[in-house]
Design an enzyme around this catalytic site. Structure first.
Site, PDB file in Angstrom:
ATOM      1  CG  ASP A  56      54.842  61.806  26.676  1.00 53.68           C
ATOM      2  OD1 ASP A  56      54.828  62.842  26.073  1.00 53.68           O
ATOM      3  OD2 ASP A  56      55.705  61.557  27.617  1.00 53.68           O
ATOM      4  CG  ASN A 125      59.315  59.977  38.543  1.00 55.25           C
ATOM      5  OD1 ASN A 125      59.582  60.657  37.378  1.00 55.25           O
ATOM      6  ND2 ASN A 125      58.218  59.555  38.366  1.00 55.25           N
ATOM      7  CG  HIS A 127      58.819  60.490  34.274  1.00 53.97           C
ATOM      8  ND1 HIS A 127      57.670  60.757  34.894  1.00 53.97           N
ATOM      9  CD2 HIS A 127      59.092  61.774  33.457  1.00 53.97           C
ATOM     10  CE1 HIS A 127      57.179  61.976  34.227  1.00 53.97           C
ATOM     11  NE2 HIS A 127      58.113  62.390  33.706  1.00 53.97           N
ATOM     12  CD  GLU A 132      55.709  57.803  35.618  1.00 56.27           C
ATOM     13  OE1 GLU A 132      56.905  58.237  36.063  1.00 56.27           O
ATOM     14  OE2 GLU A 132      54.678  58.668  35.732  1.00 56.27           O
TER      15      GLU A 132
HETATM   16  C1  F6R Z   1      56.677  65.244  28.184  1.00 56.55           C
HETATM   17  C2  F6R Z   1      57.385  64.175  28.791  1.00 56.55           C
HETATM   18  C3  F6R Z   1      57.831  64.267  30.205  1.00 56.55           C
HETATM   19  C4  F6R Z   1      58.169  65.827  30.938  1.00 56.55           C
HETATM   20  C5  F6R Z   1      58.536  65.682  32.239  1.00 56.55           C
HETATM   21  C6  F6R Z   1      58.984  67.109  32.837  1.00 56.55           C
HETATM   22  O1  F6R Z   1      56.355  64.987  27.009  1.00 56.55           O
HETATM   23  O2  F6R Z   1      57.558  63.202  28.310  1.00 56.55           O
HETATM   24  O3  F6R Z   1      58.634  63.250  30.648  1.00 56.55           O
HETATM   25  O4  F6R Z   1      59.385  66.030  29.960  1.00 56.55           O
HETATM   26  O5  F6R Z   1      57.535  64.891  32.949  1.00 56.55           O
HETATM   27  O6  F6R Z   1      58.088  67.667  32.594  1.00 56.55           O
HETATM   28  P1  F6R Z   1      57.842  69.361  33.065  1.00 56.55           P
HETATM   29  O7  F6R Z   1      58.614  69.921  31.696  1.00 56.55           O
HETATM   30  O8  F6R Z   1      56.691  70.027  32.941  1.00 56.55           O
HETATM   31  O9  F6R Z   1      58.615  69.385  34.154  1.00 56.55           O
END
Ligand code: F6R
Length: 237
Positions: A56, A125, A127, A132
């Site tokens: 992303d 959450n 995701h 989401e």
């Molecule tokens: C990042 C991504 C997100 C993160 C997730 C966890 O490229 O796609 O899904 O992996 O938000 O983020 P952290 O590792 O910062 O807790």
């Protein structure tokens, strides 16, 4: 956690030097990237034929913006290893035609023969990528409006709430699901509930990561805190 995950990626590249990797950003994989750089610097890993696709990118941030995922990847991994710049793929958050950007990204993944190993983190959450919690699983690379929880969680990297992007381009659930192997990392207590729901909960779009229960080759690497609710062997609904 990071060493285990790095070892899985290193093994993938040793077995198939032209592997296509799907990569994640965020806090979770930081030490995993450091470990990969360390293995590379020891001369034990060659990225010259590796191709990468990031999950992303925020909409509206230039590549050079220190908060962009492009910048993150350059700083954490790419500038330290011998990957060819033309083999790096990250959605363009500044694309004029966002829908075209999404479909081209999808087509490019297909052209390479698909992702061999997809690295994932998980949001509090549930995701994965920026898929989401929703009423449906969104299939392909698409523009997403970020969830309030995600925006709040991302705010730690920005100076003010106003600067936190509210939209991103993200691979879809189907894109992720098509990866031959998935390695999902999670650390810390804040991820414990999401991890438990992903592994033992119902497969529902409200917990996007729960779809991974149906994937044929997923490895989940957690530290003790993130895995603490798994030990109780409870069902999480
Ligand atoms: C990042 C991504 C997100 C993160 C997730 C966890 O490229 O796609 O899904 O992996 O938000 O983020 P952290 O590792 O910062 O807790």
């Amino acid at each position: 956690m990071s060493k285990q995950a790095a070892a899985l990626i290193a093994l993938q590249i040793k077995r198939k030097p032209d592997s296509v990797l799907g990569l994640a950003t965020g806090d979770t994989p930081l030490l995993m990237y450091q470990e990969l750089v360390r293995i590379y610097q020891k001369g034990e890993l060659d990225f010259s034929k590796v191709k990468t696709f990031n999950l992303d990118e925020y909409l509206g941030l230039e590549k050079e913006d220190p908060q962009s995922y492009f910048y993150y990847m350059k700083e954490q991994l790419f500038r330290h290893i011998n990957i060819q710049p033309e083999n790096i793929n990250i959605p363009n958050g500044m694309a004029q035609d966002r829908n075209l950007e999404c479909s081209s990204y999808e087509a490019k993944i297909k052209e390479t023969g698909g992702i061999d190993l997809q690295v994932l983190g998980i949001g509090v959450n549930g995701h994965i990528g920026f898929n989401e919690p929703d009423k449906n699983f969104e299939a392909l690379t698409h523009v997403v409006s970020l969830d309030e929880k995600t925006i709040i969680s991302n705010a730690r990297f920005f100076e003010s709430m106003k600067e936190v992007p509210t939209k991103a381009i993200s691979m879809g659930i189907k894109t992720i699901f098509h990866a031959k192997k998935v390695v999902l990392l999670a650390n810390g207590e804040t991820k414990a509930k999401a991890v438990a729901k992903m592994v033992r909960g119902k497969i529902i779009p409200k917990v996007p990561a729960s779809i991974l229960q149906l994937h044929k080759d997923v490895t989940i690497v957690v530290d003790q805190e993130a895995g603490q609710l798994l030990q109780k062997n409870e069902i999480h609904r």
